[in-house]
Design an enzyme around this catalytic site. Structure first.
Site, PDB file in Angstrom:
ATOM      1  N   HIS A 434       0.837  -1.203   0.000  1.00  0.00           N
ATOM      2  CA  HIS A 434       0.000   0.000   0.000  1.00  0.00           C
ATOM      3  C   HIS A 434       0.875   1.258   0.000  1.00  0.00           C
ATOM      4  CE1 HIS A 434      -3.738   2.214   1.313  1.00  0.00           C
ATOM      5  NE2 HIS A 434      -2.800   3.071   1.683  1.00  0.00           N
ATOM      6  N   GLU A 435       1.826   1.310   0.909  1.00  0.00           N
ATOM      7  CA  GLU A 435       2.665   2.517   1.015  1.00  0.00           C
ATOM      8  C   GLU A 435       3.557   2.677  -0.206  1.00  0.00           C
ATOM      9  OE1 GLU A 435       1.980   4.744   3.080  1.00  0.00           O
ATOM     10  OE2 GLU A 435       0.613   3.477   4.220  1.00  0.00           O
TER      11      GLU A 435
HETATM   12 ZN    ZN Z   1      -2.877   5.107   2.071  1.00  0.00          ZN
END
Ligand code: ZN
Ligand code: ADP
Ligand code: MG
Length: 627
Positions: A434-435
């Protein structure tokens, strides 16, 4: 030791209560007369009859209408001594009298004595009277203490709730970064110090100055600095303190405040959060707030009531000038408005210099770099930042504050407390993707702010964070920049979906989605950046406040509303496809960055860009801030 009524009463009240019960037991129950010669020993009625029959009773005194008797009789057991007994008689024992007559025993009936009842009554009354007097004193004494329970007793006469500082000790030197506001207010100091300079030429000295700005920008500090520079007392009260439960209290507080101020003129009255009292009148949903209106009216009256030259200047602060009653802003009241905004980079540097005065900084630290690293920080944030850094330095037992502490403190002020990193697991991998998704999309888009760092160390609510360095010096934001931001914000969810599939996406993107939906909507409704054309369809943020124009309806029809929704969705879908494509096309570098991130927990922006550049072209961007 100081004698205190309160302490005395606190001790005497319980004593009185206990005493009362003893008293009730001892006096109030039995007739007084009987207690004098009452026998301690009791005798049963049957025994008493036996004694009568045996001729051992010498006298009988009847009490309480014949219910109790004190009997004098010869006690055989103890050497025939005459003893007294107390006997409870049955209610219906008329034969007893005749029996006593027959035996020739002297008997006497004592009437119901009234003093018994009186004593009982008094006993019952004395306690409540004492209690009430006690409580009365208690309230009277304690009402001198701020916030004491005495408020309830004298809510009619307001107690002073304002603070007075004879000397604030704050100088203009302590306020930095808001030069324009300072310059405007410099004049107020002259009004206070040399009013004759203005009155001589017939100028009317302004009565009120309204400081407008977001919290923490130094409004209170400025007001104190004016008082400090002019060397006059500083009266301060918060708008919310005027508004009380009881109608009329606020108004009388205003009266008190102005009276005190007049006695101490020249002086400054500072009203913080004036929007709490000064809202537009007569438009509250569910009935106006009478108390607030009365308070406001009183404030207006008081402001009109004194001449401009008495040397009182009222400074008020608010961050909601839009809800203020227009009567407050009329000439002769708060006719001067000074805006106090969050400082720019130069201002931040000056504020940092002020607050670094009493801190020990390592020579390697440049305040300039901190100023660049902290866009959007207010004066209060910066003061807090340096303080946090100093605390960290002390905790780490270092000589002076270094860049590491500053960096940690910035993160902490922005994103909250650091948590413990997750152990390697599927969910950690997902967060890493995600990051990296955010960071990669942000890096590959030409119009996106550069990545400052990516981290898996949780902070506040977030399990991982990607930091970008915004370029604050540009005031206007273009359509392609907004779209880049929306795409970047979608990068996290896009990576989740591309890598793990649509069924595995998580709630982690909730915050991102909220933010980007807001941006997309504003593009359509406020900035005219959609197919609907250059129309402003919503005023401001659509914020609901009950102060003024709660009746305004949305300025468009149902059909436009559904077209807005369609446009917003089109923007977001377009950006989402783009984000997913960027992840798919760069799958191998994504995997490598995720492995590295899980291993190192934090990757800084330069390293991140370098790795990405090994696989694909990275657009050139100005690096706004580097520590
Ligand atoms: Zn996020
Ligand atoms: P406001 O009243 O606008 O909410 P304050 O005046 O209470 O903000 O500011 C809180 C603290 O932040 C101040 O006591 C001061 O330490 C710091 N501060 C805020 N603005 C400034 C500034 N412009 N210069 C120096 N310090 C500031
Ligand atoms: Mg304040």
């Amino acid at each position: 030791m100081k004698f205190s009524w309160k302490v005395l009463l606190l001790w005497t009240l319980p004593a009185l209560v206990i005493g009362f019960f003893f008293w009730q037991g001892a006096f109030a129950g039995a007739p007084a007369d009987m207690t004098k010669n009452a026998a301690n020993t009791r005798m049963t009625y049957g025994r008493f009859l036996e004694y009568v029959d045996a001729g051992r009773v010498s006298s009988v005194d009847l009490y309480e209408g014949g219910r109790t008797a004190i009997v004098e009789a010869v006690d055989q057991d103890i050497e025939n001594r005459v003893q007294r007994w107390r006997v409870d008689l049955p209610v219906n024992a008329p034969e007893l009298i005749s029996k006593l007559k027959d035996k020739g025993i002297s008997f006497d009936a004592h009437p119901m004595r009234n003093d018994g009842a009186i004593w009982g009554l008094l006993g019952n009354l004395v306690f409540p009277i004492l209690l009430i007097t006690g409580l009365f004193f208690l309230f009277r004494r304690s009402s001198n203490l701020p916030g004491g329970p005495g408020q309830a007793m004298n809510f009619g006469k307001s107690r002073a709730r304002f603070q007075m500082e004879a000397k604030t000790g704050v100088k203009f030197d302590d306020v930095a970064g808001i030069e324009e506001a300072k310059e405007e207010l410099q004049e107020v100091v002259t009004f206070l110090k040399q009013p004759e300079r203005f009155t001589a030429v017939g100028a009317r000295i302004p009565k009120g100055v309204l400081l407008v700005g977001p919290p923490g920008t130094g409004k209170t500090l400025l007001a104190k600095a004016i008082a400090g520079e002019a060397g006059v007392p500083f009266f301060s009260i918060s708008g919310s303190e005027f508004v009380e439960m009881f109608v009329g209290v606020g108004a009388s507080r205003v009266r008190d405040l102005f009276k005190k101020a007049k006695d101490n003129a020249p002086c400054i009255i500072f009203i913080d959060e004036i929007d709490a009292v000064g809202r537009q009148r007569g438009a509250g949903i569910g009935g106006g707030n009478d108390e607030r209106e009365q308070t406001l009216n009183q404030l207006l009256t008081e402001m009109d009531g004194f001449e401009g030259n008495t040397g009182i200047i009222i400074i008020a602060a608010t961050n909601r000038p839009d809800v203020l009653d227009s009567a407050l802003l009329r000439p002769g009241r708060f006719d001067r408005q000074v805006t106090v905004d969050a400082p720019d980079i130069k201002g931040r540097l000056e504020i940092l210099q002020v607050h670094a005065r009493n801190k020990k900084l390592d020579p390697s630290v440049s305040l300039d770099a901190i100023a660049r690293r902290t866009p959007g920080f207010t004066g209060a944030d910066l003061a807090n930042l340096l303080n946090e850094a100093a605390i960290l330095t002390a905790r780490r037992r270092k000589e002076g504050i270094t860049l590491t502490e500053i960096d940690d403190a910035v993160d902490r002020v922005v994103a909250g407390m650091e948590g413990t990193p997750l152990v390697d697991s599927k969910s950690k991998r997902l967060i890493a993707y995600h990051e990296v998704g955010h960071a990669l999309v942000g890096t590959l888009l030409k119009d996106h702010d550069p990545v400052q760092k990516v981290t898996l160390i949780p902070r506040g609510q977030a399990q991982g964070l990607t930091w970008f360095t915004p370029n604050e010096e540009q005031g206007l934001i273009s359509r392609s920049q907004l779209k880049a931001r929306i795409t970047g914000a979608l990068g996290g969810r896009a990576a989740e979906e591309v890598i793990f599939g649509a069924a595995e996406v998580t709630t982690g993107a909730g915050g991102d989605l909220q933010q980007l939906s807001g941006m997309a909507r504003q593009m359509v409704t406020r900035f005219g950046m959609s197919d609907l054309g250059p129309l402003s369809l919503e005023s401001q943020q659509g914020e609901v406040f009950l102060g003024r124009d709660w009746t305004t309806r949305s300025e468009y029809s149902e059909s436009i509303a559904s077209r807005i929704d369609g446009q917003v969705r089109a923007i977001v879908e377009d950006c989402y496809e783009n984000a997913k494509k960027l992840i798919r096309d760069n799958r191998s570098v994504t995997d490598r960055l995720v492995d590295l991130l899980i291993e190192k927990e934090t990757i800084d922006g330069a390293e991140f860009r370098q790795i990405v550049a090994e696989y694909t072209d990275v657009p050139e961007k100005p690096q706004y801030a580097q520590l």
